[in-house]
Write a protein that holds these residues in place. Sequence first.
Motif, PDB file in Angstrom:
ATOM      1  N   UNK A  84      22.425  27.473  28.215  1.00  0.00           N
ATOM      2  CA  UNK A  84      21.353  26.467  28.160  1.00  0.00           C
ATOM      3  C   UNK A  84      21.668  25.396  27.125  1.00  0.00           C
ATOM      4  N   UNK A  85      22.140  25.829  25.974  1.00  0.00           N
ATOM      5  CA  UNK A  85      22.472  24.891  24.900  1.00  0.00           C
ATOM      6  C   UNK A  85      23.602  23.960  25.333  1.00  0.00           C
ATOM      7  N   UNK A  86      24.626  24.538  25.940  1.00  0.00           N
ATOM      8  CA  UNK A  86      25.763  23.734  26.403  1.00  0.00           C
ATOM      9  C   UNK A  86      25.339  22.793  27.525  1.00  0.00           C
ATOM     10  N   UNK A  87      24.468  23.235  28.387  1.00  0.00           N
ATOM     11  CA  UNK A  87      23.974  22.399  29.472  1.00  0.00           C
ATOM     12  C   UNK A  87      23.254  21.170  28.927  1.00  0.00           C
ATOM     13  N   UNK A  88      22.454  21.374  27.900  1.00  0.00           N
ATOM     14  CA  UNK A  88      21.744  20.260  27.255  1.00  0.00           C
ATOM     15  C   UNK A  88      22.743  19.208  26.774  1.00  0.00           C
ATOM     16  N   UNK A  89      23.802  19.631  26.123  1.00  0.00           N
ATOM     17  CA  UNK A  89      24.786  18.678  25.612  1.00  0.00           C
ATOM     18  C   UNK A  89      25.686  18.140  26.711  1.00  0.00           C
ATOM     19  N   UNK A  90      25.828  18.862  27.796  1.00  0.00           N
ATOM     20  CA  UNK A  90      26.575  18.344  28.937  1.00  0.00           C
ATOM     21  C   UNK A  90      25.912  17.104  29.495  1.00  0.00           C
ATOM     22  N   UNK A  91      24.596  17.128  29.603  1.00  0.00           N
ATOM     23  CA  UNK A  91      23.837  15.969  30.081  1.00  0.00           C
ATOM     24  C   UNK A  91      23.995  14.811  29.092  1.00  0.00           C
ATOM     25  N   UNK A  92      23.909  15.116  27.823  1.00  0.00           N
ATOM     26  CA  UNK A  92      24.064  14.104  26.778  1.00  0.00           C
ATOM     27  C   UNK A  92      25.408  13.392  26.927  1.00  0.00           C
ATOM     28  N   UNK A  93      26.504  14.139  27.055  1.00  0.00           N
ATOM     29  CA  UNK A  93      27.830  13.521  27.142  1.00  0.00           C
ATOM     30  C   UNK A  93      28.045  12.807  28.476  1.00  0.00           C
ATOM     31  N   UNK A  94      27.521  13.340  29.562  1.00  0.00           N
ATOM     32  CA  UNK A  94      27.629  12.632  30.849  1.00  0.00           C
ATOM     33  C   UNK A  94      26.975  11.263  30.761  1.00  0.00           C
ATOM     34  N   UNK A  95      25.800  11.201  30.138  1.00  0.00           N
ATOM     35  CA  UNK A  95      25.107   9.915  29.975  1.00  0.00           C
ATOM     36  C   UNK A  95      25.924   8.960  29.113  1.00  0.00           C
ATOM     37  N   UNK A  96      26.519   9.478  28.048  1.00  0.00           N
ATOM     38  CA  UNK A  96      27.316   8.626  27.156  1.00  0.00           C
ATOM     39  C   UNK A  96      28.559   8.100  27.868  1.00  0.00           C
ATOM     40  N   UNK A  97      29.203   8.938  28.653  1.00  0.00           N
ATOM     41  CA  UNK A  97      30.387   8.490  29.389  1.00  0.00           C
ATOM     42  C   UNK A  97      30.006   7.452  30.446  1.00  0.00           C
ATOM     43  N   UNK A  98      28.856   7.612  31.059  1.00  0.00           N
ATOM     44  CA  UNK A  98      28.386   6.611  32.038  1.00  0.00           C
ATOM     45  C   UNK A  98      28.132   5.276  31.341  1.00  0.00           C
ATOM     46  N   UNK A  99      27.527   5.328  30.150  1.00  0.00           N
ATOM     47  CA  UNK A  99      27.298   4.103  29.381  1.00  0.00           C
ATOM     48  C   UNK A  99      28.626   3.443  29.011  1.00  0.00           C
ATOM     49  N   UNK A 100      29.586   4.249  28.593  1.00  0.00           N
ATOM     50  CA  UNK A 100      30.903   3.715  28.239  1.00  0.00           C
ATOM     51  C   UNK A 100      31.584   3.083  29.455  1.00  0.00           C
ATOM     52  N   UNK A 101      31.507   3.747  30.590  1.00  0.00           N
ATOM     53  CA  UNK A 101      32.098   3.223  31.826  1.00  0.00           C
ATOM     54  C   UNK A 101      31.491   1.857  32.166  1.00  0.00           C
ATOM     55  N   UNK A 102      30.167   1.750  32.068  1.00  0.00           N
ATOM     56  CA  UNK A 102      29.492   0.476  32.352  1.00  0.00           C
ATOM     57  C   UNK A 102      29.901  -0.610  31.365  1.00  0.00           C
ATOM     58  N   UNK A 103      30.004  -0.249  30.100  1.00  0.00           N
ATOM     59  CA  UNK A 103      30.420  -1.216  29.090  1.00  0.00           C
ATOM     60  C   UNK A 103      31.848  -1.702  29.359  1.00  0.00           C
ATOM     61  N   UNK A 104      32.747  -0.804  29.725  1.00  0.00           N
ATOM     62  CA  UNK A 104      34.125  -1.193  30.000  1.00  0.00           C
ATOM     63  C   UNK A 104      34.207  -2.100  31.229  1.00  0.00           C
ATOM     64  N   UNK A 105      33.359  -1.868  32.212  1.00  0.00           N
ATOM     65  CA  UNK A 105      33.322  -2.746  33.392  1.00  0.00           C
ATOM     66  C   UNK A 105      32.869  -4.141  33.014  1.00  0.00           C
ATOM     67  N   UNK A 106      31.917  -4.248  32.091  1.00  0.00           N
ATOM     68  CA  UNK A 106      31.419  -5.543  31.641  1.00  0.00           C
ATOM     69  C   UNK A 106      32.492  -6.303  30.854  1.00  0.00           C
ATOM     70  N   UNK A 107      33.257  -5.583  30.056  1.00  0.00           N
ATOM     71  CA  UNK A 107      34.289  -6.192  29.229  1.00  0.00           C
ATOM     72  C   UNK A 107      35.469  -6.656  30.072  1.00  0.00           C
ATOM     73  N   UNK A 108      35.862  -5.860  31.047  1.00  0.00           N
ATOM     74  CA  UNK A 108      37.045  -6.158  31.867  1.00  0.00           C
ATOM     75  C   UNK A 108      36.649  -6.144  33.338  1.00  0.00           C
ATOM     76  N   UNK A 109      36.065  -7.268  33.823  1.00  0.00           N
ATOM     77  CA  UNK A 109      35.585  -7.305  35.207  1.00  0.00           C
ATOM     78  C   UNK A 109      36.676  -7.302  36.190  1.00  0.00           C
TER      79      UNK A 109
END
Length: 109
Positions: A84-109
């Motif tokens: 359960x604890x790991x699952x909670x942080x799995x969601x946290x990191x998935x969201x962060x990686x999605x944010x990073x992916x979106x930011x990289x797309x904005x920087x390098x279209x």
Amino acid sequence: MIEPEDLTTVIRALADPTRRAVFERIANTGEITVVELTRGSNVTQGAISQHLKSLKKAGLVSERPEGRNVYYRAQPGGLAPLADWMSHYGVFWRDRFADLRNLLKEIDP
């Protein structure tokens, strides 16, 4: 809701490499006695018994007495607080990686 004391107990039980090896051996064999666990390791029977006590306290193993032997079996449900604890942080990191992916797309279209 994850109870902090349950999570701490499981993490402490699995933090020791020998104890983790004992748990893995039990999980891979179905049921096993202390004598069999001792025979396959470089650890004394007393030490194995102490490791089993910690694993039982954490809810990771159960015992079944039969005559003069006690058989130990893994209790996968005991890993629930950790999962359960790991699952909670799995969601946290998935969201962060999605944010990073979106930011990289904005920087390098």
